[in-house]
Design a protein around this motif. Structure first.
Motif, PDB file in Angstrom:
ATOM      1  N   VAL A 132      53.932  35.432  31.941  1.00  0.00           N
ATOM      2  CA  VAL A 132      53.672  34.313  32.575  1.00  0.00           C
ATOM      3  C   VAL A 132      52.278  34.633  33.319  1.00  0.00           C
ATOM      4  CG1 VAL A 132      53.930  32.622  34.385  1.00  0.00           C
ATOM      5  CG2 VAL A 132      55.830  32.869  33.033  1.00  0.00           C
ATOM      6  N   TYR A 133      51.145  33.866  33.087  1.00  0.00           N
ATOM      7  CA  TYR A 133      49.989  34.175  33.664  1.00  0.00           C
ATOM      8  C   TYR A 133      49.778  32.964  34.449  1.00  0.00           C
ATOM      9  CZ  TYR A 133      44.951  34.808  34.605  1.00  0.00           C
ATOM     10  OH  TYR A 133      43.644  34.907  35.151  1.00  0.00           O
ATOM     11  N   ALA A 134      50.092  33.093  35.853  1.00  0.00           N
ATOM     12  CA  ALA A 134      50.114  31.883  36.510  1.00  0.00           C
ATOM     13  C   ALA A 134      48.668  31.405  37.369  1.00  0.00           C
ATOM     14  CB  ALA A 134      51.187  32.142  37.721  1.00  0.00           C
ATOM     15  N   MET A 135      48.432  29.940  37.461  1.00  0.00           N
ATOM     16  CA  MET A 135      47.423  29.692  38.098  1.00  0.00           C
ATOM     17  C   MET A 135      47.767  28.907  39.497  1.00  0.00           C
ATOM     18  SD  MET A 135      45.530  27.696  35.037  1.00  0.00           S
ATOM     19  CE  MET A 135      45.631  28.414  33.182  1.00  0.00           C
ATOM     20  N   ILE A 136      47.439  29.332  40.452  1.00  0.00           N
ATOM     21  CA  ILE A 136      47.841  28.875  41.976  1.00  0.00           C
ATOM     22  C   ILE A 136      47.363  27.241  42.036  1.00  0.00           C
ATOM     23  CG2 ILE A 136      47.596  29.085  44.161  1.00  0.00           C
ATOM     24  CD1 ILE A 136      46.685  32.126  43.789  1.00  0.00           C
ATOM     25  N   THR A 184      50.122  41.395  40.095  1.00  0.00           N
ATOM     26  CA  THR A 184      50.347  41.681  38.527  1.00  0.00           C
ATOM     27  C   THR A 184      51.657  42.494  38.494  1.00  0.00           C
ATOM     28  OG1 THR A 184      47.888  41.391  37.883  1.00  0.00           O
ATOM     29  CG2 THR A 184      49.418  42.626  36.519  1.00  0.00           C
ATOM     30  N   SER A 185      52.645  42.369  37.708  1.00  0.00           N
ATOM     31  CA  SER A 185      53.907  43.248  38.001  1.00  0.00           C
ATOM     32  C   SER A 185      53.659  44.336  36.697  1.00  0.00           C
ATOM     33  CB  SER A 185      55.020  42.220  37.146  1.00  0.00           C
ATOM     34  OG  SER A 185      54.740  41.925  35.928  1.00  0.00           O
ATOM     35  N   PRO A 186      54.187  45.526  37.309  1.00  0.00           N
ATOM     36  CA  PRO A 186      53.627  46.506  36.501  1.00  0.00           C
ATOM     37  C   PRO A 186      54.042  46.474  34.899  1.00  0.00           C
ATOM     38  CG  PRO A 186      55.021  47.299  38.407  1.00  0.00           C
ATOM     39  CD  PRO A 186      55.015  45.766  38.224  1.00  0.00           C
ATOM     40  N   ASP A 187      55.181  45.621  34.660  1.00  0.00           N
ATOM     41  CA  ASP A 187      55.472  45.514  33.291  1.00  0.00           C
ATOM     42  C   ASP A 187      54.598  44.516  32.560  1.00  0.00           C
ATOM     43  OD1 ASP A 187      56.563  43.417  34.173  1.00  0.00           O
ATOM     44  OD2 ASP A 187      58.908  43.906  33.868  1.00  0.00           O
ATOM     45  N   ILE A 200      49.452  36.653  38.601  1.00  0.00           N
ATOM     46  CA  ILE A 200      48.948  35.847  39.727  1.00  0.00           C
ATOM     47  C   ILE A 200      47.352  36.155  40.276  1.00  0.00           C
ATOM     48  CG2 ILE A 200      49.240  34.477  41.820  1.00  0.00           C
ATOM     49  CD1 ILE A 200      52.156  35.257  41.575  1.00  0.00           C
ATOM     50  N   GLN A 201      46.402  35.731  39.295  1.00  0.00           N
ATOM     51  CA  GLN A 201      44.939  36.015  39.871  1.00  0.00           C
ATOM     52  C   GLN A 201      44.147  34.868  39.346  1.00  0.00           C
ATOM     53  OE1 GLN A 201      44.790  39.674  36.690  1.00  0.00           O
ATOM     54  NE2 GLN A 201      42.763  38.728  37.060  1.00  0.00           N
ATOM     55  N   SER A 202      44.653  33.753  39.481  1.00  0.00           N
ATOM     56  CA  SER A 202      43.734  32.433  38.994  1.00  0.00           C
ATOM     57  C   SER A 202      44.150  31.311  39.842  1.00  0.00           C
ATOM     58  CB  SER A 202      43.725  32.314  37.588  1.00  0.00           C
ATOM     59  OG  SER A 202      44.913  31.825  37.321  1.00  0.00           O
ATOM     60  N   VAL A 203      43.267  30.460  40.149  1.00  0.00           N
ATOM     61  CA  VAL A 203      43.545  29.168  40.708  1.00  0.00           C
ATOM     62  C   VAL A 203      43.381  28.048  39.820  1.00  0.00           C
ATOM     63  CG1 VAL A 203      41.344  28.981  41.687  1.00  0.00           C
ATOM     64  CG2 VAL A 203      43.246  27.900  43.085  1.00  0.00           C
ATOM     65  N   TYR A 205      41.850  37.202  26.291  1.00  0.00           N
ATOM     66  CA  TYR A 205      40.766  37.231  26.800  1.00  0.00           C
ATOM     67  C   TYR A 205      40.743  36.412  28.078  1.00  0.00           C
ATOM     68  CZ  TYR A 205      35.869  37.151  27.736  1.00  0.00           C
ATOM     69  OH  TYR A 205      34.451  37.328  28.383  1.00  0.00           O
ATOM     70  N   GLY A 206      41.214  35.251  28.056  1.00  0.00           N
ATOM     71  CA  GLY A 206      41.145  34.155  29.050  1.00  0.00           C
ATOM     72  C   GLY A 206      42.090  34.482  30.298  1.00  0.00           C
ATOM     73  N   GLY A 207      42.894  35.483  29.980  1.00  0.00           N
ATOM     74  CA  GLY A 207      44.128  35.676  31.006  1.00  0.00           C
ATOM     75  C   GLY A 207      43.959  37.305  31.367  1.00  0.00           C
ATOM     76  N   PHE A 208      42.599  38.086  31.089  1.00  0.00           N
ATOM     77  CA  PHE A 208      42.510  39.466  31.391  1.00  0.00           C
ATOM     78  C   PHE A 208      43.717  40.456  30.913  1.00  0.00           C
ATOM     79  CE2 PHE A 208      40.496  36.806  34.616  1.00  0.00           C
ATOM     80  CZ  PHE A 208      39.353  37.251  34.843  1.00  0.00           C
ATOM     81  N   THR A 209      44.358  39.957  29.621  1.00  0.00           N
ATOM     82  CA  THR A 209      45.232  40.883  29.046  1.00  0.00           C
ATOM     83  C   THR A 209      44.610  41.541  27.605  1.00  0.00           C
ATOM     84  OG1 THR A 209      46.498  39.265  28.317  1.00  0.00           O
ATOM     85  CG2 THR A 209      47.206  40.106  30.202  1.00  0.00           C
TER      86      THR A 209
END
Length: 575
Positions: free
Chosen positions: A280-284, A301-304, A309-312, A522-526
């Motif tokens: 899950v890439y969560a938006m606040i 960001t969890s290690p695994d 959580i880095q977007s709003v 790309y849109g989620g920095f992964t």
């Protein structure tokens, strides 16, 4: 034996020896981890493996380390033991949904399904059937919930009286979300909790004709404040049921488009557990929409890689179906309105600047062309302050701001999006669901020039998704809609264009697949970690009966995956 004598210990010498010991221990740990990875690596071979890698697009085997990452990707010889023992099926990178709503989907799975309801009687019948199966719902403490109604199918805007027409429903507390979740339809019992006289709400609409019962956009807040929220135990069940269904359709990850701080805390408690089977890439989303609440959240960001959580999420307007999307010019079928802005332009600029200065990616919900214009304006203002000495496009490549939905964009603003590289987050099935009424709302010329772009936005790394539960989360139906511009439910376009609606904006199959894999990465920095099968990437993949490239496009509408794997573990099996 002088060579083994230690020098006298001074402060510097202690530091040197301590550093040497730390380095030696670190090296030992790394060596030990390397041995564990080697000793416990598992190799999986299939009839074919699509990797999404340019260097080696197709292989037949890969190895997975105990850390849940691909350690080796290779093409085994046809006469090898690997090939002789290959598993049945065809593997590909795990699919992602670039815009969905996890808890809301879990709640939908535990509520009334009104999607596809064709009349008021049909809607009432579904609610009544749900009450028969769940006799405890409908109290003041536990409202009856549902989602999926559309006034276009019901024949008119529904009212509280329409629910009261059924004696079994008359006194129940009922709240039903419109298909786009931008309006709610409530019962008289809920209306009785509100003041007798309700003023109009900026950025929202209270439907008063043909009667009370429907609240849209910002007007929903007064009702939502009264709704008894699900407790932690129910939310855990929502997450579990939602993730299970997402795995079933081949999804290994999602961008969760709007999560409040308390729910983010719940996610952090749950991630890492056995039931957390989707990345899950969560938006606040602040408790009060379109505000700045950095004290209530933190980047994480969890290690695994299971939770980021880095977007709003900010909201510029409402939805097209309920005339809530904000347009530059009035609606063609309702010239009395141009829709609703949920926030004024200056507030949107302030929020974008404030959040980006705290290091958060800014993602703005914008459907109408006025909302998209203001979204671009806000992003430009934030980028100029973030990188005063660099081109906007360079700054944007670092921060990757996104417009969620990007549905109706004036040509002038399309040009700005291309020049800056603002990422459009697009839901292909929105185009095929809206195509029956989009031209009524917008007119032919505005639809042709502005609406539901896909192919023409390929150069700015579009993220594809579904917006579940607004649309089903099945990514293969999304791929079908993107490639054919036809409804995955009917296999047809519109009456005027039965073979596909505005097909010049259709994607080819490879572009659509990458929109559900590389686009969200790309849109989620992964990028390089998800949506691809290569050494070092997370070991997430799906197994199909046939390669997508040789599957008839009509079969995508009902395609079922054989297996879904996340971090090297099988989380779904059809058999």
């Amino acid at each position: 034996m002088d060579w083994i004598r230690l020098p006298r210990f001074g402060r510097d010498t202690v530091w040197v020896y301590s550093s040497a010991v730390i380095a030696a221990v670190a090296g030992f740990i790394k060596l030990r981890q390397g041995f564990v990875d080697y000793a416990y690596t598992e190799t999986h071979c299939y009839q074919s493996v699509r990797t999404n890698s340019v260097a080696e697009p197709y292989v037949n085997c890969f190895s997975v380390s105990p850390s849940g990452k691909f350690s080796k990707v290779f093409k085994a010889r046809n006469d090898s033991e690997f090939v002789r023992n290959a598993r049945p099926g065809f593997a590909m990178p795990g699919l992602w949904d670039g815009h969905g709503h996890l808890l809301q989907y879990g709640e939908f799975l535990n509520s009334v399904d009104l999607f596809g309801s064709t009349s008021m009687d049909d809607a009432r019948s579904r609610v009544r059937d749900y009450v028969d199966q769940n006799p405890n719902v409908g109290s003041k403490e536990e409202w009856l919930r549902g989602v999926g109604w559309d006034q276009m199918a019901l024949g008119k805007m529904p009212t509280a009286d329409d629910l009261a027409a059924d004696k079994q429903l008359k006194d129940l507390y009922i709240m039903l979300d419109r298909v786009d979740v931008h309006c709610i339809w409530v019962s008289q019992a809920v209306l009785n909790l509100l003041p007798e006289s309700i003023p109009d709400v900026p950025g929202g609409e209270i439907i008063r004709d043909p009667g009370m019962g429907v609240f849209c956009d910002n007007a929903m807040d007064m009702v939502m404040a009264l709704w008894p929220k699900p407790d932690k135990k129910k939310k855990q069940q929502f997450v579990k049921s939602a993730m299970g269904k997402l795995n079933e359709v081949g999804l290994v990850g999602m961008h969760d488009a709007g999560v409040t701080p308390n729910n983010l805390n719940l996610y952090r408690e749950l991630e890492g557990g056995d039931d957390w089977t989707v990345r899950v890439y969560a938006m606040i989303e602040c408790y009060e929409r379109n505000t700045f609440c950095p004290g209530e959240v933190e980047r994480y960001t969890s290690p695994d890689g299971f939770l980021g959580i880095q977007s709003v999420k900010l909201f510029a307007d409402g939805a097209l179906g309920s005339w809530g999307s904000a347009l530059i010019d009035p609606y063609t079928d309702r010239p009395d309105t141009s829709g609703s802005l949920l926030v004024n332009a200056s507030e949107l600029v302030y929020d974008a600047i404030a959040w980006s200065n705290e290091g958060f990616q800014v993602n703005i919900h914008a459907i109408g062309d006025l909302a998209n214009r203001y979204a671009v304006d806000a992003m430009v203002a934030a980028l100029r302050l973030l990188c005063p000495d660099e081109p906007l496009s360079t700054c944007q490549s670092y921060h990757r701001f996104r417009i969620e939905h990007s549905q109706i964009i004036h040509p002038d603003d399309q040009a700005r999006i291309h020049a800056i590289g603002i990422i459009p987050s697009i839901q292909p099935t929105h185009a095929t669901s809206d195509m029956t009424y989009a031209e009524k709302r917008l007119g032919k010329e505005r639809t042709a020039k502005e609406a539901y772009r896909m192919r023409s936005l390929l150069d700015v790394n579009p993220v594809l998704g579904s917006d579940f539960p607004v649309e089903p989360p099945n990514p293969f139906q999304g791929i079908y809609a993107a490639v054919t511009r036809r409804s995955p439910h009917t296999g047809k376009g519109t009456d005027d264009s039965p073979d596909g609606w505005y097909t010049d904006e259709a994607l080819d199959l490879d572009q659509a697949i990458r929109g559900f894999t590389e686009g969200p990465a790309y849109g989620g920095f992964t990028k390089g970690k998800t949506g691809i099968i290569k050494p070092g990437a997370y070991a997430d993949w799906v197994v199909l009966d046939k390669p997508l490239e040789s599957t008839d496009i009509e079969d995508f509408r009902s395609l079922k995956v054989r297996e879904t794997w996340v971090a090297g573990k099988r989380v779904y099996s059809r058999d």
